[in-house]
Design a protein around this motif. Structure first.
Motif, PDB file in Angstrom:
ATOM      1  N   VAL A  73       0.446  95.767  34.534  1.00 54.48           N
ATOM      2  CA  VAL A  73       0.258  97.430  36.092  1.00 54.48           C
ATOM      3  C   VAL A  73      -0.062  98.777  35.985  1.00 54.48           C
ATOM      4  O   VAL A  73      -0.503  99.350  35.993  1.00 54.48           O
ATOM      5  CB  VAL A  73       0.750  96.373  36.715  1.00 54.48           C
ATOM      6  CG1 VAL A  73       0.240  97.652  38.075  1.00 54.48           C
ATOM      7  CG2 VAL A  73       0.321  95.132  37.646  1.00 54.48           C
ATOM      8  N   GLN A  74       1.211  98.663  34.544  1.00 50.41           N
ATOM      9  CA  GLN A  74       1.688 100.101  34.586  1.00 50.41           C
ATOM     10  C   GLN A  74       0.203 101.326  33.594  1.00 50.41           C
ATOM     11  O   GLN A  74      -0.173 101.627  33.244  1.00 50.41           O
ATOM     12  CB  GLN A  74       2.954 100.278  34.257  1.00 50.41           C
ATOM     13  CG  GLN A  74       3.563 100.202  35.025  1.00 50.41           C
ATOM     14  CD  GLN A  74       5.508  99.556  34.518  1.00 50.41           C
ATOM     15  OE1 GLN A  74       5.874 100.033  33.513  1.00 50.41           O
ATOM     16  NE2 GLN A  74       6.711  99.992  35.665  1.00 50.41           N
ATOM     17  N   GLU A  75       0.020 100.107  32.853  1.00 53.22           N
ATOM     18  CA  GLU A  75      -0.661 100.269  31.416  1.00 53.22           C
ATOM     19  C   GLU A  75      -1.823 100.490  32.296  1.00 53.22           C
ATOM     20  O   GLU A  75      -2.720 101.531  31.760  1.00 53.22           O
ATOM     21  CB  GLU A  75      -1.118  99.510  30.651  1.00 53.22           C
ATOM     22  CG  GLU A  75       0.195  98.951  29.045  1.00 53.22           C
ATOM     23  CD  GLU A  75      -0.029  98.319  28.870  1.00 53.22           C
ATOM     24  OE1 GLU A  75      -0.624  97.386  28.417  1.00 53.22           O
ATOM     25  OE2 GLU A  75       1.550  97.657  27.943  1.00 53.22           O
ATOM     26  N   SER A 114      -1.880 103.719  34.535  1.00 57.10           N
ATOM     27  CA  SER A 114      -1.802 105.421  33.353  1.00 57.10           C
ATOM     28  C   SER A 114      -2.912 105.336  33.069  1.00 57.10           C
ATOM     29  O   SER A 114      -3.305 106.754  32.630  1.00 57.10           O
ATOM     30  CB  SER A 114      -0.707 105.049  32.254  1.00 57.10           C
ATOM     31  OG  SER A 114      -0.916 104.376  31.539  1.00 57.10           O
ATOM     32  N   GLU A 115      -3.846 104.564  32.639  1.00 60.00           N
ATOM     33  CA  GLU A 115      -5.459 104.502  31.726  1.00 60.00           C
ATOM     34  C   GLU A 115      -6.418 104.837  33.038  1.00 60.00           C
ATOM     35  O   GLU A 115      -6.863 106.048  32.821  1.00 60.00           O
ATOM     36  CB  GLU A 115      -5.722 103.318  31.155  1.00 60.00           C
ATOM     37  CG  GLU A 115      -5.145 102.466  30.307  1.00 60.00           C
ATOM     38  CD  GLU A 115      -5.443 101.034  29.859  1.00 60.00           C
ATOM     39  OE1 GLU A 115      -6.286 100.569  30.415  1.00 60.00           O
ATOM     40  OE2 GLU A 115      -4.866 100.731  28.702  1.00 60.00           O
ATOM     41  N   VAL A 116      -5.780 104.238  34.134  1.00 63.02           N
ATOM     42  CA  VAL A 116      -6.864 104.691  35.126  1.00 63.02           C
ATOM     43  C   VAL A 116      -6.604 106.585  35.586  1.00 63.02           C
ATOM     44  O   VAL A 116      -7.430 106.953  35.684  1.00 63.02           O
ATOM     45  CB  VAL A 116      -6.547 104.080  36.419  1.00 63.02           C
ATOM     46  CG1 VAL A 116      -7.369 104.710  37.772  1.00 63.02           C
ATOM     47  CG2 VAL A 116      -7.698 102.854  35.826  1.00 63.02           C
ATOM     48  N   ALA A 117      -5.266 107.001  35.236  1.00 60.33           N
ATOM     49  CA  ALA A 117      -4.439 107.957  36.109  1.00 60.33           C
ATOM     50  C   ALA A 117      -5.356 109.303  35.052  1.00 60.33           C
ATOM     51  O   ALA A 117      -6.003 110.158  34.822  1.00 60.33           O
ATOM     52  CB  ALA A 117      -3.599 107.837  36.256  1.00 60.33           C
ATOM     53  N   LYS A 132      -7.902 112.589  35.389  1.00 59.92           N
ATOM     54  CA  LYS A 132      -7.204 113.532  35.325  1.00 59.92           C
ATOM     55  C   LYS A 132      -8.599 114.046  34.002  1.00 59.92           C
ATOM     56  O   LYS A 132      -9.661 114.894  33.791  1.00 59.92           O
ATOM     57  CB  LYS A 132      -5.908 113.265  34.043  1.00 59.92           C
ATOM     58  CG  LYS A 132      -5.328 114.561  33.708  1.00 59.92           C
ATOM     59  CD  LYS A 132      -3.926 114.551  33.524  1.00 59.92           C
ATOM     60  CE  LYS A 132      -3.706 114.770  31.880  1.00 59.92           C
ATOM     61  NZ  LYS A 132      -2.176 115.129  31.006  1.00 59.92           N
ATOM     62  N   ASP A 133      -8.828 113.060  32.815  1.00 61.83           N
ATOM     63  CA  ASP A 133     -10.090 113.440  32.104  1.00 61.83           C
ATOM     64  C   ASP A 133     -11.527 114.116  32.553  1.00 61.83           C
ATOM     65  O   ASP A 133     -11.263 114.570  32.943  1.00 61.83           O
ATOM     66  CB  ASP A 133     -10.014 112.865  31.145  1.00 61.83           C
ATOM     67  CG  ASP A 133      -9.648 112.419  30.232  1.00 61.83           C
ATOM     68  OD1 ASP A 133      -8.322 113.472  29.324  1.00 61.83           O
ATOM     69  OD2 ASP A 133      -9.048 111.732  29.356  1.00 61.83           O
ATOM     70  N   LEU A 181     -14.197 101.882  36.503  1.00 64.24           N
ATOM     71  CA  LEU A 181     -13.226 101.740  37.743  1.00 64.24           C
ATOM     72  C   LEU A 181     -13.347 100.574  38.311  1.00 64.24           C
ATOM     73  O   LEU A 181     -12.301  99.608  39.006  1.00 64.24           O
ATOM     74  CB  LEU A 181     -13.869 103.168  39.078  1.00 64.24           C
ATOM     75  CG  LEU A 181     -12.556 104.473  38.528  1.00 64.24           C
ATOM     76  CD1 LEU A 181     -13.939 105.062  40.337  1.00 64.24           C
ATOM     77  CD2 LEU A 181     -11.175 103.690  38.348  1.00 64.24           C
ATOM     78  N   SER A 182     -14.293  99.439  38.252  1.00 63.17           N
ATOM     79  CA  SER A 182     -15.071  98.161  38.911  1.00 63.17           C
ATOM     80  C   SER A 182     -14.257  97.871  37.791  1.00 63.17           C
ATOM     81  O   SER A 182     -13.692  96.629  38.621  1.00 63.17           O
ATOM     82  CB  SER A 182     -16.394  98.293  38.899  1.00 63.17           C
ATOM     83  OG  SER A 182     -16.843  96.870  38.686  1.00 63.17           O
ATOM     84  N   TYR A 183     -13.891  97.647  36.754  1.00 62.40           N
ATOM     85  CA  TYR A 183     -13.944  96.519  35.618  1.00 62.40           C
ATOM     86  C   TYR A 183     -12.034  96.599  35.737  1.00 62.40           C
ATOM     87  O   TYR A 183     -12.065  95.595  36.069  1.00 62.40           O
ATOM     88  CB  TYR A 183     -13.852  97.157  33.763  1.00 62.40           C
ATOM     89  CG  TYR A 183     -15.425  97.396  33.531  1.00 62.40           C
ATOM     90  CD1 TYR A 183     -15.697  96.033  34.342  1.00 62.40           C
ATOM     91  CD2 TYR A 183     -15.808  98.012  33.063  1.00 62.40           C
ATOM     92  CE1 TYR A 183     -17.416  95.606  33.564  1.00 62.40           C
ATOM     93  CE2 TYR A 183     -17.420  97.938  32.183  1.00 62.40           C
ATOM     94  CZ  TYR A 183     -17.975  96.402  33.124  1.00 62.40           C
ATOM     95  OH  TYR A 183     -19.314  95.948  32.949  1.00 62.40           O
ATOM     96  N   THR A 184     -11.575  97.759  35.701  1.00 57.15           N
ATOM     97  CA  THR A 184     -10.178  97.621  36.261  1.00 57.15           C
ATOM     98  C   THR A 184      -9.562  97.427  37.569  1.00 57.15           C
ATOM     99  O   THR A 184      -8.672  96.304  37.986  1.00 57.15           O
ATOM    100  CB  THR A 184      -9.719  99.867  36.546  1.00 57.15           C
ATOM    101  OG1 THR A 184      -9.941  99.847  34.750  1.00 57.15           O
ATOM    102  CG2 THR A 184      -7.782 100.300  36.477  1.00 57.15           C
TER     103      THR A 184
END
Length: 138
Positions: free
Chosen positions: A15-17, A20-23, A27-28, A69-72
């Motif tokens: 979940v943390q990974e 962090s990927e979504v964040a 950010k990008d 975002l949908s996949y996440t």
């Protein structure tokens, strides 16, 4: 029980990974938007063809971001379902363990009760005991 902690730890790491990927993606995206705004303000006026191409590129990026975002979100919902399943299985195992423990206690109690109710054969009960002589006739 130690295994349960490892499973939850593994899920929390995943979940943390993902978070962090979504964040990082957000950010990008924000950085790109700021950069494009600065370039647009500083650059000369775009031709209609360049403007249309830029809009198409931006739309494609937005579609890709929405897909990610949908996949996440889908992955997170699957993760939550898996965690709920593991919790339910662990709860069921604990209930079964407690029930087995209770049955074992009942069996032990029944054996004790049977032992108490069993008639004692006097010959067996006094076998091996020292006979005390207490005076005359005894």
């Amino acid at each position: 029980m130690a295994n349960r902690g490892n499973v939850i730890g593994k899920f929390s790491e995943e979940v943390q990974e993902a978070a962090s990927e979504v964040a990082e993606d957000v950010k990008d995206s924000v950085g790109e938007a700021i950069e494009q705004g600065v370039q647009f303000a500083a650059a000369s006026q775009l031709t209609p063809q360049q403007l249309q191409q830029k809009q198409q590129t931006d739309q494609k990026k937005e579609v890709d971001r929405q897909k990610q975002l949908s996949y996440t979100r889908n992955w997170l919902s699957n993760l939550e379902a898996a965690q709920a399943k593991v919790r339910a299985e662990n709860k069921q195992k604990e209930q079964q363990r407690l029930q087995a423990e209770q049955q074992e206690k009942q069996v032990v109690e029944m054996k004790k009760e049977e032992k108490k109710k069993r008639p004692v054969n006097p010959a067996v009960a006094y076998a091996g005991k020292v006979e005390f002589k207490r005076g005359v006739g005894g």
